[in-house]
Design a protein around this motif. Structure first.
Motif, PDB file in Angstrom:
ATOM      1  N   ASN A  32     -10.466   5.748   0.727  1.00 21.77           N
ATOM      2  CA  ASN A  32      -9.925   7.099   0.564  1.00 21.77           C
ATOM      3  C   ASN A  32      -8.905   7.455   1.644  1.00 21.77           C
ATOM      4  O   ASN A  32      -8.492   8.604   1.767  1.00 21.77           O
ATOM      5  CB  ASN A  32     -11.052   8.137   0.595  1.00 21.77           C
ATOM      6  CG  ASN A  32     -11.921   8.064  -0.654  1.00 21.77           C
ATOM      7  OD1 ASN A  32     -11.607   7.351  -1.592  1.00 21.77           O
ATOM      8  ND2 ASN A  32     -13.026   8.798  -0.652  1.00 21.77           N
ATOM      9  N   ILE A  33      -8.523   6.473   2.435  1.00 16.24           N
ATOM     10  CA  ILE A  33      -7.523   6.684   3.491  1.00 16.24           C
ATOM     11  C   ILE A  33      -6.255   5.929   3.098  1.00 16.24           C
ATOM     12  O   ILE A  33      -6.310   4.733   2.799  1.00 16.24           O
ATOM     13  CB  ILE A  33      -8.037   6.195   4.855  1.00 16.24           C
ATOM     14  CG1 ILE A  33      -9.310   6.951   5.245  1.00 16.24           C
ATOM     15  CG2 ILE A  33      -6.960   6.380   5.931  1.00 16.24           C
ATOM     16  CD1 ILE A  33      -9.947   6.460   6.529  1.00 16.24           C
ATOM     17  N   PHE A  34      -5.131   6.622   3.065  1.00 19.87           N
ATOM     18  CA  PHE A  34      -3.874   6.018   2.640  1.00 19.87           C
ATOM     19  C   PHE A  34      -2.874   6.042   3.794  1.00 19.87           C
ATOM     20  O   PHE A  34      -2.544   7.112   4.315  1.00 19.87           O
ATOM     21  CB  PHE A  34      -3.286   6.779   1.451  1.00 19.87           C
ATOM     22  CG  PHE A  34      -4.206   6.844   0.259  1.00 19.87           C
ATOM     23  CD1 PHE A  34      -4.305   5.786  -0.627  1.00 19.87           C
ATOM     24  CD2 PHE A  34      -4.994   7.971   0.043  1.00 19.87           C
ATOM     25  CE1 PHE A  34      -5.154   5.847  -1.723  1.00 19.87           C
ATOM     26  CE2 PHE A  34      -5.843   8.040  -1.051  1.00 19.87           C
ATOM     27  CZ  PHE A  34      -5.922   6.970  -1.935  1.00 19.87           C
ATOM     28  N   ILE A  35      -2.421   4.863   4.199  1.00 23.48           N
ATOM     29  CA  ILE A  35      -1.325   4.768   5.158  1.00 23.48           C
ATOM     30  C   ILE A  35      -0.057   4.478   4.357  1.00 23.48           C
ATOM     31  O   ILE A  35       0.043   3.423   3.722  1.00 23.48           O
ATOM     32  CB  ILE A  35      -1.565   3.653   6.192  1.00 23.48           C
ATOM     33  CG1 ILE A  35      -2.865   3.917   6.967  1.00 23.48           C
ATOM     34  CG2 ILE A  35      -0.390   3.561   7.156  1.00 23.48           C
ATOM     35  CD1 ILE A  35      -3.193   2.849   7.988  1.00 23.48           C
ATOM     36  N   ILE A  36       0.873   5.392   4.365  1.00 19.83           N
ATOM     37  CA  ILE A  36       2.047   5.275   3.502  1.00 19.83           C
ATOM     38  C   ILE A  36       3.327   5.243   4.328  1.00 19.83           C
ATOM     39  O   ILE A  36       3.389   5.789   5.423  1.00 19.83           O
ATOM     40  CB  ILE A  36       2.111   6.432   2.481  1.00 19.83           C
ATOM     41  CG1 ILE A  36       2.132   7.781   3.190  1.00 19.83           C
ATOM     42  CG2 ILE A  36       0.936   6.366   1.517  1.00 19.83           C
ATOM     43  CD1 ILE A  36       2.295   8.956   2.257  1.00 19.83           C
ATOM     44  N   ASP A  37       4.340   4.591   3.773  1.00 20.21           N
ATOM     45  CA  ASP A  37       5.668   4.546   4.375  1.00 20.21           C
ATOM     46  C   ASP A  37       6.562   5.570   3.699  1.00 20.21           C
ATOM     47  O   ASP A  37       6.199   6.144   2.651  1.00 20.21           O
ATOM     48  CB  ASP A  37       6.277   3.145   4.225  1.00 20.21           C
ATOM     49  CG  ASP A  37       5.598   2.124   5.119  1.00 20.21           C
ATOM     50  OD1 ASP A  37       5.349   2.465   6.293  1.00 20.21           O
ATOM     51  OD2 ASP A  37       5.331   1.003   4.657  1.00 20.21           O
ATOM     52  N   ASN A  38       7.738   5.793   4.267  1.00 19.21           N
ATOM     53  CA  ASN A  38       8.696   6.703   3.654  1.00 19.21           C
ATOM     54  C   ASN A  38       9.011   6.240   2.234  1.00 19.21           C
ATOM     55  O   ASN A  38       9.365   5.084   2.012  1.00 19.21           O
ATOM     56  CB  ASN A  38       9.988   6.763   4.471  1.00 19.21           C
ATOM     57  CG  ASN A  38       9.785   7.436   5.812  1.00 19.21           C
ATOM     58  OD1 ASN A  38       8.801   8.144   6.004  1.00 19.21           O
ATOM     59  ND2 ASN A  38      10.699   7.214   6.731  1.00 19.21           N
ATOM     60  N   GLY A  39       8.884   7.154   1.278  1.00 16.56           N
ATOM     61  CA  GLY A  39       9.157   6.826  -0.109  1.00 16.56           C
ATOM     62  C   GLY A  39       7.920   6.523  -0.921  1.00 16.56           C
ATOM     63  O   GLY A  39       7.951   6.579  -2.154  1.00 16.56           O
TER      64      GLY A  39
END
Length: 281
Positions: A200-207
């Motif tokens: 349930n943890i999301f590490i996201i990049d730009n976009g």
């Protein structure tokens, strides 16, 4: 900060984030305690001080503010310059002072310069260059969290503070934001440590996008993100054709052909090259 103000025998120049209103208030408090006047320099700093004082977030004693033009007319031990440029931005007030290109304020030998901010990752070179130039001008520069005075600590929450916020909110889903990827990674680990499920943890990049449907979150596709290339004085007047051409130029580059014409007969002048071997290939 007040101790530094009391020790300074000449002018004080202090640079900090214009958005840090609490720190700006500390500068005014220290100036009031040491009977100094303050000149605010830098567009964003002027805007924040003006608006924050009008809304009551800044307490500025009457008569404390002076114009930048008055700095050189007052006794050196009675002046503070509050300015932008804590990150070494090329066109900021402090950087221009360090290069002796500012129109209204010069750095003089013996002045005390305080950089009350930690360099953002990637800005270390610019900050270091500015500090070097200030030392060359004879200033006493106080910078960095490791300085003897300890004038600045991080404005970001520590790990225990971040865990406290997560425990108070108890989120089902958690998306760390702000900072470099390594910081997002460590923030995500903090979320796991207080009981948030790893899935349930999301590490996201730009976009990157996260989609919520029926109360369930999942990582979805990507959207265009990054620099917006503009043309002209405004942003709203840019058409799709201009943006398309600028995008193509950024990806494919540009070829410039230079031709020299004779003033006498208008004919193309012969080109002389410094590398005849390369030109014959």
């Amino acid at each position: 900060m007040e101790a530094i103000f009391r020790k300074a025998t000449q002018r004080i120049v202090i640079a900090t984030f214009a958005s840090n209103v609490h720190r700006i208030q500390q500068v005014f408090n220290a100036a009031m305690a040491t009977r100094r006047k303050i000149a605010v320099v830098g567009r964003s700093m002027v805007n924040v001080v003006t608006i924050a004082s009008e809304l009551g977030y800044l307490n500025i004693p009457e008569g404390m503010l002076i114009e930048p033009e008055e700095v050189n007319k007052m006794a050196a031990d009675r002046v503070v310059v509050l300015c932008t440029g804590s990150q070494g931005e090329p066109m900021s007030a402090l950087t221009r002072m360090a290069r002796s290109t500012h129109r209204k304020v010069d750095i003089l030998p013996g002045d005390t310069v305080i950089i009350a901010a930690t360099p953002i990752p990637g800005n270390e070179r610019y900050v270091g260059r500015t500090v070097d130039e200030l030392f060359r001008l004879g200033a006493n520069v106080i910078y960095g969290p490791g300085s003897v005075s300890r004038v600045h600590v991080s404005g970001h929450g520590s790990q225990e503070e971040l865990k406290l916020m997560l425990n108070l909110i108890r989120p089902k889903y958690f998306i760390p934001i702000h900072g470099e990827y390594r910081m997002l990674h460590h923030h995500a680990k903090l979320g796991e440590s207080i009981g948030i499920e790893k899935d349930n943890i999301f590490i996201i990049d730009n976009g990157d996008t996260v989609e919520f449907q029926g109360g369930v979150a999942r990582k979805s596709g990507k959207v265009p993100a990054g620099n917006v290339l503009i043309d002209g004085l405004g942003v709203g007047d840019v058409g799709n054709i201009v943006l398309r051409d600028r995008k193509l130029l950024s990806q494919d580059g540009i070829l410039v052909v230079v031709v020299t014409l004779s003033k006498q007969d208008g004919k193309i002048c012969p080109v002389r090259t410094l590398f005849p071997a390369a030109s014959s290939m």
